[in-house]
Design a protein around this motif. Sequence first.
Motif, mmCIF file in Angstrom:
data_model
loop_
_atom_site.group_PDB
_atom_site.id
_atom_site.type_symbol
_atom_site.label_atom_id
_atom_site.label_comp_id
_atom_site.label_asym_id
_atom_site.label_seq_id
_atom_site.Cartn_x
_atom_site.Cartn_y
_atom_site.Cartn_z
ATOM 1 N N ASN A 242 11.510 6.622 -13.611
ATOM 2 C CA ASN A 242 12.754 6.818 -12.718
ATOM 3 C C ASN A 242 13.322 5.374 -12.818
ATOM 4 O O ASN A 242 12.740 4.370 -12.621
ATOM 5 N N TYR A 243 14.868 5.326 -12.954
ATOM 6 C CA TYR A 243 15.360 4.048 -13.170
ATOM 7 C C TYR A 243 16.690 4.074 -12.222
ATOM 8 O O TYR A 243 17.692 3.062 -12.238
ATOM 9 N N ASP A 244 16.536 4.865 -11.124
ATOM 10 C CA ASP A 244 17.565 4.496 -9.899
ATOM 11 C C ASP A 244 16.897 3.655 -8.672
ATOM 12 O O ASP A 244 15.957 3.111 -8.901
ATOM 13 N N LEU A 245 17.736 3.243 -7.876
ATOM 14 C CA LEU A 245 17.455 2.792 -6.737
ATOM 15 C C LEU A 245 18.155 3.563 -5.315
ATOM 16 O O LEU A 245 19.196 3.018 -4.926
ATOM 17 N N THR A 246 17.735 4.571 -5.098
ATOM 18 C CA THR A 246 18.153 5.398 -3.947
ATOM 19 C C THR A 246 17.820 4.997 -2.705
ATOM 20 O O THR A 246 16.855 4.215 -2.522
ATOM 21 N N ASP A 247 18.150 5.533 -1.662
ATOM 22 C CA ASP A 247 17.588 5.391 0.001
ATOM 23 C C ASP A 247 16.162 5.490 -0.071
ATOM 24 O O ASP A 247 15.348 4.941 0.502
ATOM 25 N N LYS A 248 15.597 6.554 -0.572
ATOM 26 C CA LYS A 248 14.164 6.631 -0.738
ATOM 27 C C LYS A 248 13.279 5.598 -1.516
ATOM 28 O O LYS A 248 12.387 5.500 -0.932
ATOM 29 N N HIS A 249 14.060 5.297 -2.423
ATOM 30 C CA HIS A 249 13.384 3.884 -3.093
ATOM 31 C C HIS A 249 13.361 2.775 -2.157
ATOM 32 O O HIS A 249 12.304 2.049 -2.110
ATOM 33 N N ILE A 250 14.276 2.842 -1.695
ATOM 34 C CA ILE A 250 14.393 1.269 -0.554
ATOM 35 C C ILE A 250 13.507 1.673 0.567
ATOM 36 O O ILE A 250 12.814 0.966 0.991
ATOM 37 N N GLU A 251 13.257 2.938 0.729
ATOM 38 C CA GLU A 251 12.451 3.032 2.173
ATOM 39 C C GLU A 251 10.881 2.885 1.551
ATOM 40 O O GLU A 251 10.177 2.380 2.265
ATOM 41 N N GLY A 252 10.867 3.379 0.284
ATOM 42 C CA GLY A 252 9.283 3.120 -0.264
ATOM 43 C C GLY A 252 9.105 1.645 -0.510
ATOM 44 O O GLY A 252 8.154 1.070 -0.118
ATOM 45 N N LEU A 253 10.005 0.687 -0.868
ATOM 46 C CA LEU A 253 10.113 -0.598 -0.880
ATOM 47 C C LEU A 253 9.635 -1.272 0.613
ATOM 48 O O LEU A 253 8.728 -1.956 0.713
ATOM 49 N N HIS A 254 10.584 -0.843 1.457
ATOM 50 C CA HIS A 254 10.248 -1.471 2.714
ATOM 51 C C HIS A 254 8.845 -1.134 3.346
ATOM 52 O O HIS A 254 8.216 -1.887 3.975
ATOM 53 N N LEU A 255 8.365 0.191 3.101
ATOM 54 C CA LEU A 255 6.790 0.398 3.394
ATOM 55 C C LEU A 255 5.971 -0.413 2.516
ATOM 56 O O LEU A 255 4.927 -0.937 3.222
ATOM 57 N N TYR A 256 6.242 -0.488 1.381
ATOM 58 C CA TYR A 256 5.291 -1.301 0.640
ATOM 59 C C TYR A 256 5.197 -2.739 1.153
ATOM 60 O O TYR A 256 4.298 -3.338 1.304
ATOM 61 N N TYR A 257 6.447 -3.380 1.440
ATOM 62 C CA TYR A 257 6.555 -4.782 1.769
ATOM 63 C C TYR A 257 5.881 -4.844 3.307
ATOM 64 O O TYR A 257 5.203 -5.793 3.508
ATOM 65 N N ASP A 258 6.018 -3.908 4.152
ATOM 66 C CA ASP A 258 5.630 -3.861 5.368
ATOM 67 C C ASP A 258 3.870 -3.884 5.518
ATOM 68 O O ASP A 258 3.092 -4.799 5.994
ATOM 69 N N LEU A 259 3.311 -3.253 4.390
ATOM 70 C CA LEU A 259 1.849 -2.740 4.416
ATOM 71 C C LEU A 259 1.282 -4.188 3.662
ATOM 72 O O LEU A 259 0.312 -4.852 4.173
ATOM 73 N N ALA A 260 2.093 -4.813 2.686
ATOM 74 C CA ALA A 260 1.995 -6.051 1.967
ATOM 75 C C ALA A 260 1.525 -7.363 3.278
ATOM 76 O O ALA A 260 0.839 -8.231 3.200
ATOM 77 N N TYR A 261 2.517 -7.371 4.020
ATOM 78 C CA TYR A 261 2.810 -8.250 5.306
ATOM 79 C C TYR A 261 1.573 -8.194 6.002
ATOM 80 O O TYR A 261 0.755 -8.918 6.486
ATOM 81 N N GLU A 262 1.294 -7.057 6.423
ATOM 82 C CA GLU A 262 0.301 -6.643 7.503
ATOM 83 C C GLU A 262 -1.347 -6.969 6.773
ATOM 84 O O GLU A 262 -1.929 -7.311 7.517
ATOM 85 N N LEU A 263 -1.541 -6.852 5.363
ATOM 86 C CA LEU A 263 -2.639 -7.153 5.110
ATOM 87 C C LEU A 263 -2.744 -8.877 4.594
ATOM 88 O O LEU A 263 -3.537 -9.136 4.010
ATOM 89 N N GLY A 264 -1.527 -9.448 4.815
ATOM 90 C CA GLY A 264 -1.410 -10.952 4.444
ATOM 91 C C GLY A 264 -1.388 -11.050 3.032
ATOM 92 O O GLY A 264 -1.453 -12.526 2.596
ATOM 93 N N LEU A 265 -0.731 -10.234 2.373
ATOM 94 C CA LEU A 265 -0.326 -10.564 1.022
ATOM 95 C C LEU A 265 0.791 -11.023 0.752
ATOM 96 O O LEU A 265 1.297 -11.746 -0.174
ATOM 97 N N LEU A 266 1.856 -10.880 1.805
ATOM 98 C CA LEU A 266 3.039 -11.569 1.902
ATOM 99 C C LEU A 266 3.038 -12.499 2.969
ATOM 100 O O LEU A 266 2.636 -12.131 4.180
#
Length: 285
Positions: A242-266
């Motif tokens: 998929n090559y879009d960037l919808t609200d759902k994509h942004i929601e998924g990105l925010h979750l990914y970033y939150d989990l990465a920060y939680e694990l100390g990856l960010l």
Amino acid sequence: MSLVVGEINYTNILPLFYYLNREKLSNLGCEFIPKVPSQLNEGMDKGEVQVGGISSFSFGEHWDEYLVLPDLSVSAQNEVGSIFLFSKVPITQLDERSIALTSSSATSVNLLKIILKKLYSLNNSYVTMEPNYEQMMASHDACLLIGDDAIRTARHLPSSIYCYDLGALWSHYTGLPMTFAVFAVRKEAWQENGKLLEELYDQFQNSKRKSIQNDFHEMIKSIQLNMGGATSFWNDYFSGLNYDLTDKHIEGLHLYYDLAYELGLLKEKVQEIKLWNPSGYCQSV
């Protein structure tokens, strides 16, 4: 007036580049730099690359320096088809085992760490290596490969090896699409080359539309000249991307970033994702 454009050197991003009028863009001042994601991430960080496809994780490291171009990404709603964990044992038996990680990736490497820790509660040791399946599996229990390296490896995988698609694992865990790459621009490049950025963006969108409208057929023929593979394989592969960037994509990105920060990856929490707009107004999402 010039822009250095990063072009991820994998087939999964090709629909956004295939129909670019490179001669026109070159005459206007665009220079294209094709490299693997980790190299483009480094180039953007140093200012050697100003705009283009980069790992979503790299954007998370520079969320206050970059803007995201809207409606462009390399994502998957489920299986991505080119980002695989290859394992000698079932994934549930990987606890305390060693995993070799491709040096070509940022997003997928950290996605794997999130999935294994948060979804499967596993503790693993990791070693980063050049993307070579035989060498990686010679001394490790599993390995992560992405892009064309993963596609080629999966074609000839021994029946004894387990194969897990990271897009499918993420979707099963979250119910959200996984965005592996975004199109980003350094803020100073947008301010200095606004008109050229608009032309480049319009051409990205045009290439995306034409690729989808003809079901990727022209592009697939050119890919087969270099990589082979049945037309049915490539049809299935691109239908899963998929090559879009919808609200759902942004929601998924925010979750990914939150989990990465939680694990100390960010090191720093991603506060916002700012979308570039040719009018000069940037929207935070």
